[in-house]
Design a protein around this motif. Sequence first.
Motif, mmCIF file in Angstrom:
data_model
loop_
_atom_site.group_PDB
_atom_site.id
_atom_site.type_symbol
_atom_site.label_atom_id
_atom_site.label_comp_id
_atom_site.label_asym_id
_atom_site.label_seq_id
_atom_site.Cartn_x
_atom_site.Cartn_y
_atom_site.Cartn_z
ATOM 1 N N ASN A 1 0.933 -1.304 -0.126
ATOM 2 C CA ASN A 1 0.165 0.031 -0.070
ATOM 3 C C ASN A 1 0.970 1.295 -0.082
ATOM 4 O OD1 ASN A 1 -1.959 1.931 0.603
ATOM 5 N ND2 ASN A 1 -2.350 1.203 2.727
ATOM 6 N N LEU A 2 1.002 2.046 -1.264
ATOM 7 C CA LEU A 2 1.712 3.143 -1.273
ATOM 8 C C LEU A 2 1.092 4.390 -0.933
ATOM 9 C CD1 LEU A 2 3.913 2.263 -4.322
ATOM 10 C CD2 LEU A 2 4.044 1.528 -1.995
ATOM 11 N N ILE A 3 -0.144 4.338 -0.620
ATOM 12 C CA ILE A 3 -1.131 5.333 -0.398
ATOM 13 C C ILE A 3 -0.616 6.394 0.952
ATOM 14 C CG2 ILE A 3 -3.312 6.244 -0.210
ATOM 15 C CD1 ILE A 3 -4.198 3.374 -1.729
ATOM 16 N N HIS A 4 -0.448 7.593 0.778
ATOM 17 C CA HIS A 4 0.004 8.191 1.804
ATOM 18 C C HIS A 4 0.814 7.435 2.682
ATOM 19 C CE1 HIS A 4 -3.250 10.912 0.635
ATOM 20 N NE2 HIS A 4 -4.004 10.228 1.052
ATOM 21 N N PRO B 1 -4.525 4.828 -8.636
ATOM 22 C CA PRO B 1 -5.558 5.504 -8.011
ATOM 23 C C PRO B 1 -6.590 5.542 -9.085
ATOM 24 C CG PRO B 1 -3.939 6.994 -7.835
ATOM 25 C CD PRO B 1 -3.458 5.808 -8.314
ATOM 26 N N SER B 2 -7.925 5.251 -8.692
ATOM 27 C CA SER B 2 -8.942 5.239 -9.846
ATOM 28 C C SER B 2 -9.197 6.590 -10.236
ATOM 29 C CB SER B 2 -10.024 4.505 -9.777
ATOM 30 O OG SER B 2 -10.755 5.114 -8.317
ATOM 31 N N MET B 3 -9.203 7.539 -9.528
ATOM 32 C CA MET B 3 -9.288 9.034 -9.879
ATOM 33 C C MET B 3 -10.683 9.023 -10.719
ATOM 34 S SD MET B 3 -6.846 10.515 -8.597
ATOM 35 C CE MET B 3 -6.495 12.021 -9.467
ATOM 36 N N GLU B 4 -11.889 8.964 -9.988
ATOM 37 C CA GLU B 4 -13.140 9.179 -10.594
ATOM 38 C C GLU B 4 -13.427 10.884 -10.395
ATOM 39 O OE1 GLU B 4 -15.672 6.279 -9.555
ATOM 40 O OE2 GLU B 4 -13.892 4.824 -9.984
ATOM 41 N N THR C 1 -11.135 15.197 -6.193
ATOM 42 C CA THR C 1 -10.680 15.154 -4.815
ATOM 43 C C THR C 1 -10.187 13.905 -4.289
ATOM 44 O OG1 THR C 1 -13.121 14.756 -4.361
ATOM 45 C CG2 THR C 1 -12.400 17.131 -4.404
ATOM 46 N N ASP C 2 -10.371 12.738 -5.277
ATOM 47 C CA ASP C 2 -10.172 11.547 -4.679
ATOM 48 C C ASP C 2 -8.350 11.301 -4.322
ATOM 49 O OD1 ASP C 2 -12.391 10.821 -5.612
ATOM 50 O OD2 ASP C 2 -11.696 9.291 -7.133
ATOM 51 N N ASP D 1 -6.572 6.025 2.516
ATOM 52 C CA ASP D 1 -6.288 4.824 1.767
ATOM 53 C C ASP D 1 -7.546 3.888 1.724
ATOM 54 O OD1 ASP D 1 -5.964 4.092 4.327
ATOM 55 O OD2 ASP D 1 -4.062 3.140 4.455
ATOM 56 N N LEU D 2 -8.613 3.985 2.824
ATOM 57 C CA LEU D 2 -9.651 2.884 2.763
ATOM 58 C C LEU D 2 -10.266 3.423 1.494
ATOM 59 C CD1 LEU D 2 -10.742 2.800 6.416
ATOM 60 C CD2 LEU D 2 -9.804 0.758 4.972
ATOM 61 N N TYR D 3 -10.623 4.537 1.265
ATOM 62 C CA TYR D 3 -11.372 5.093 -0.049
ATOM 63 C C TYR D 3 -10.859 4.057 -1.173
ATOM 64 C CZ TYR D 3 -13.203 7.712 -3.939
ATOM 65 O OH TYR D 3 -13.905 7.987 -5.027
ATOM 66 N N HIS D 4 -9.375 4.144 -1.247
ATOM 67 C CA HIS D 4 -8.927 3.451 -2.597
ATOM 68 C C HIS D 4 -9.189 1.928 -2.292
ATOM 69 C CE1 HIS D 4 -7.135 7.128 -4.117
ATOM 70 N NE2 HIS D 4 -7.067 7.506 -2.846
ATOM 71 N N PHE D 5 -8.843 1.481 -1.013
ATOM 72 C CA PHE D 5 -9.208 -0.016 -1.169
ATOM 73 C C PHE D 5 -10.459 -0.311 -1.487
ATOM 74 C CE2 PHE D 5 -6.340 -0.933 3.226
ATOM 75 C CZ PHE D 5 -5.179 -0.287 2.458
ATOM 76 N N TYR D 6 -11.435 0.546 -1.024
ATOM 77 C CA TYR D 6 -12.949 0.305 -1.550
ATOM 78 C C TYR D 6 -13.014 0.275 -3.147
ATOM 79 C CZ TYR D 6 -17.855 0.956 -2.155
ATOM 80 O OH TYR D 6 -19.337 0.871 -2.467
#
Lengths: 388, 370
Positions: B10-13, B89-92, B95-96, B101-106
């Motif tokens: 997990n490289l997010i933040h 990151p899906s970047m829809e 603000t994503d 990171d939980l948002y990206h896990f989702y």
Amino acid sequence: MRKNECIAMLLAGGEGRRLGVLTKDLAKPAVPFGGKYRIIDFTLSNCVHSGIETVGVLTQYQPLVLTQHLGIGSPWGLDRREGGMHVLPPYVRQKGGTWYKGTANAIYQNLGFIESYDPEYVLIISGDHIYKMNYDLLLDAHKKNNADATIAVISVPWADASRFGILSVDEDGRVVEFAEKPKNPTSNLASMGVYMFTWSVLKEALIRDEADRQSSNDFGKDVIPTLLEDGARLFSYQFSDYWKDVGTIDSLWEANMDLLEERPSLQLNDRSWRIFTASPNQPAQYVAPTARVQGSLINEGCVVEGAVNRSVLFNGAQVGEGSLVEDSILMPGAVVGKNAKIIRAIVGEGAVVGDGCRVGSVDAAEIAVVGSGETIRLPEEQKEAEPV
Amino acid sequence: MKLPLTGVINLIHEADEMEALTANRCLATVPFGGRYRLIDFVLSSMVNSGIPKVAVFAHRKFRSLMDHLGSGANWDLHRKQSGLFVLPPSMEDQTDFGKGDLYHFYRHRDYFARSASDHVVIARSHMVCNVDFAKVLDQHRESGADITVVCKQTPEGTPGLARKARVDETGRIVEMQDHFGRLDSDIVSMEMYVLGKELLLDLVETSLAQGRDHFVRHSVLSRLNQLRVHAYMHEGVLGVVNNIAAYYRHSMELLQPEVWRELFFKPSAIYTKVKDEPPTHYRSGADVTHSLIANGCDIEGTVTGSILFRGVKVAKGAVVRNSIVMQNGVIGENGALDSCILDKDVEIRPQTQLRGSSEVPFIALKRKVI
């Protein structure tokens, strides 16, 4: 080169008998060279850099280490969907099978492989030699001369000429005479064992050669002389860079030592012509506070705690404290203990030279060799008596 | 053997205070140890443990990451089934990016849903170590814990930023704090969390539903009372490498043969992108001691207490002390370095002298000519 305009057939079945214990369990093309490579890496890398992307590798003698090394050709980028590298061992047919009887017979037995690629030209090379060569230039020369076959040649010292296949050529480079190991050579142009053939000519020559019961089915002894007799257009292609047949212990040792010169004639650190090999994936080498390394080539995974002078250390080799390794080659995983002396020697893969042992000497006529996996240790009492 | 564990790096933040070294790359691809990138250690550990499927949740500055990982072939992860998945990151929405990171896990939940294994390990890229996850999973199952965290007892004054944990006699983590917490404990989290897939997906949904989006902070730390979170104590070498002091310290630790042997060989090898460099040429006149030297170097000068990456050139009369020189660095004639970190492709002109200190090493940015 366009796709499959030219494919290569690489002869890699050599036993390398004169390399003694070093080829006990492996074919000559698999013998380690240059601190990192195996001999065959040079020709395979040459193929890739020359744009030849279909290579048949003919194996026969002790293929285990060699085929493990080759895999599916990934280290050379030859794991292709189309073409790529293929290992071609002798195989059995409905009427039985035979070993490859000679270099020409090895190719003859794989006519089907070559036909499946339908090439214009076929390059025949051997996995026994160390050199960097652009085969595309050889092909250019071959086409320009409208040749049936083009033989790469190199000038050798006259004194050595009788050890090679010697060609005499006219002013256009056309071959007028070919003599295999002549007693009284009339030229010093030696065949490098690199042949570019027009496929239709080669195919016919191989079929005729196979039908000839007297033939020993060898390119140098049979196929080339017969083509010459028949008046085929045979041309020479002069090569003037580094080329070495490392067929003996001495020449293997020498060729490794050649790499240690200030400006080696064979430059390994050449980004435009990398020699690819299967990576052992080992950490960066560790040079201890007690170490002293001069004029040497050292590969990843080595641990140097002693002195290393004018030597080549392959991956994972170790030199203990107080030891001296001079004018020598340590093959992959060779371990030299403490206070040992290795001078003018080749220590084989995974061999162990125990504490206080001596291998080779400055004035020995021959290069000392410790075979792969061998262990040399002092008898216990001698160990205690030895001033260390 | 395949291990029934799905890997996530997990490289997010990721906590990153690497200054110039991460100016143009993510923490995961900071060069380390002469030929590696930080991510190689956890990735190789996963592969060597038998984890068949590894996802790298990329986030920022991942060009060098894509280049380094490629198809995953160097880690044997280019597979017909499973293998390596690099998921940016899906970047829809604009603000994503700032979301936790939980948002990206989702967003990546299909990755979990599609894996056959019923357990997941979520790890970070900046832990320099060699871990056998099979043992972690064994302990996780035997202890009946909901979450098992790989931890390490570290000596005082270890510079990297890490979460500290307090563990009771049963091995349960009773307290764990964020990186700047003041908890008095010598046990740090290696940020490797083993848990059931169902529990993870449940934590993702419930935390997000509560408006919370940080995995460790909101799904683990705030639930230490409800969930049984246990520590697995790692015995081997550990470097928490996310600031310059830690980078320098843990790099130099590799010059201790026992650390070198343990980190690179036990329990298994660390893999990296193969570069096909020739062996290193030590010329006559070279004087190299107490150093870690990668392939493809050409050394004519003096090198001591230093780490040279692949393809570094040290000219005649040059002296490199207590320094780290990354790939393709060139030290010109009579140049002198002491306590420096040179990023890739840096050239030190002849006669130039540079000096830092072990606390504050001099850092040269990539491609600088000094």
